[in-house]
Design an enzyme around this catalytic site. Structure first.
Site, PDB file in Angstrom:
ATOM      1  N   HIS A  21     -29.183   2.926  -7.533  1.00 24.29           N
ATOM      2  CA  HIS A  21     -30.002   3.916  -7.945  1.00 24.29           C
ATOM      3  C   HIS A  21     -30.198   5.132  -7.170  1.00 24.29           C
ATOM      4  CE1 HIS A  21     -31.507   1.476 -11.277  1.00 24.29           C
ATOM      5  NE2 HIS A  21     -31.076   0.369 -10.420  1.00 24.29           N
ATOM      6  N   ARG A 182     -19.846  11.761  -8.028  1.00 23.44           N
ATOM      7  CA  ARG A 182     -19.914  12.802  -7.137  1.00 23.44           C
ATOM      8  C   ARG A 182     -18.355  13.616  -7.337  1.00 23.44           C
ATOM      9  NH1 ARG A 182     -20.465   8.191  -4.292  1.00 23.44           N
ATOM     10  NH2 ARG A 182     -18.268   8.019  -3.581  1.00 23.44           N
ATOM     11  N   GLU A 289     -16.653   5.166 -11.892  1.00 19.03           N
ATOM     12  CA  GLU A 289     -15.991   5.691 -10.874  1.00 19.03           C
ATOM     13  C   GLU A 289     -14.479   5.468 -11.345  1.00 19.03           C
ATOM     14  OE1 GLU A 289     -19.404   6.052  -7.646  1.00 19.03           O
ATOM     15  OE2 GLU A 289     -17.687   4.786  -7.289  1.00 19.03           O
TER      16      GLU A 289
END
EC number: 3.6.1.57
Length: 373
Positions: A21, A182, A289
């Site tokens: 989180h 990211r 990811e």
């Protein structure tokens, strides 16, 4: 995002909650900061917290003490149905809201971002007057919210799952296309997918999250000893500094038949995934990811709240699935044998890459910016 926007995040990490989180909130916060926003984190100091990491990223931190935490073994006095994960908060929602209110009065955020399974409309109602907009990040669709914007980045849920849980006018972002990854993952996507053109089992990456309370990593290394891996294979293990079984895993790595490295708190996870042939990893946020990079995955469910997302990935042909940690010793060797087939590796990679392209943060920022007017 408009310059000079102020954003406050209410999120926790702990040995029980894990690190996911906080990590996804950090991803969003870094993107917001790149656009000129000022971000604050409000976090309780549970064992296994990530306050030092947040500080190292240069964000403002507001620490909530655990000294007065007294709700972990019972419900608050107020008679209402509490969230299934209420004990994760450590205090009553009303107590948490009271402390947060004082912080928000000073911060005066344009956006309040809440990523916490223990918080629902009770907490949100108490604080809605202290932020212009509220964004809730959820994965469960198991409680009501009063937010302006809701993000559920998981496969398997749809907007219908939230129809009765959010007010009219709430904008919904549901699905892995909104996953908070990211920037490195979108950047590495092409390189990683090109690697899959010649599938093999030369490099295995084991990553069970930052905490891995159940020691799925240790069980995985023991099970890998029973697997028919190539002599030239090498194994990389990634763990968090707060992982309670880190020392045990590091010791086990020295006794593996193949070169095995244990890495702690890595900052280049994208590169490590992209350079691996398969990942043996936990269900949860890192699933997206792996999908972005098209990495074939043997997925292990570490918590009940991960089951529905894991089953959706299995149904989509993206993973080999181990549904319980205790099944790793028996099921992992069979899964490894299945992935020895190049066509199976290729199929898993191809199906995974269709799930997520790594550009979810930009879509979330656009929604937030649009609502700023």
């Amino acid at each position: 995002m408009v310059n000079k926007t102020t954003v406050a995040f209410r999120v926790d990490a702990s040995l029980q909650i894990g690190s996911g989180h906080v990590m996804r909130c950090l991803t969003l916060a870094e993107a917001l900061r790149d656009g000129g926003a000022k971000c604050h984190f409000i976090c309780r100091e549970h064992p296994g917290h990530l306050l030092d990491l947040i500080c190292s990223k240069g964000f403002n931190i507001h620490r909530l003490s655990t000294v007065d935490s007294a709700v972990s073994s019972g419900r608050p006095a107020l008679q209402r149905v509490e969230p299934a994960h209420a004990h994760w908060l450590g205090v009553a929602q009303s107590k948490d809201a009271e402390v947060c209110r004082k912080i928000l009065e000073d911060v005066k955020p344009d956006w309040l971002v809440v990523d916490h399974y223990a918080l629902d409309t009770q907490w949100e109602t108490a604080l809605q007057a202290f932020a212009l907009r509220l964004l809730v990040i959820d994965d469960l669709a198991d409680r009501k919210h009063i937010c302006d914007l809701l993000l559920d980045q998981n496969l398997g849920h749809t907007e219908l799952d939230y129809a009765a849980l959010v007010p009219n006018g709430c904008r919904l972002m549901v699905g892995p296309q909104y996953a908070l990854l990211r920037p490195e993952f979108a950047r590495l996507r092409k390189q990683s997918l090109e690697r899959r053109a010649s599938p093999s089992l030369q490099h295995i990456l084991v990553t069970m999250g930052g905490i891995d309370q159940a020691n799925a990593t240790g069980l995985t290394l023991q099970a890998l000893k029973m697997c028919p891996l190539p002599v030239s294979c090498r194994i990389s293990v990634v763990m968090g500094l707060n992982a309670p079984n880190l020392a045990e895993v590091a010791d086990a790595a020295t006794n593996m038949p193949w070169p095995t490295e244990v890495l702690v708190n890595v900052t280049d996870m994208g590169e490590r995934m992209a350079s691996s042939d398969i990942v043996i990893g936990a269900a949860g946020g890192t699933s997206w990811e792996r999908c972005c990079l098209g990495v074939p995955t043997i997925m292990v469910v570490l918590a009940d709240n991960q089951k529905s997302g894991a089953e959706a990935l299995l149904s989509s042909g993206c993973v080999e699935l181990i549904e319980k940690v205790r099944d790793i010793p028996v099921q992992l060797p069979a899964a490894i044998r299945a992935l020895a087939n190049e066509s199976t590796l290729s199929a898993l990679s191809e199906n995974a890459r269709r799930i997520c392209d790594g550009l979810g943060v930009q879509q979330v920022l656009k929604q937030m910016s649009d609502m700023n007017g």
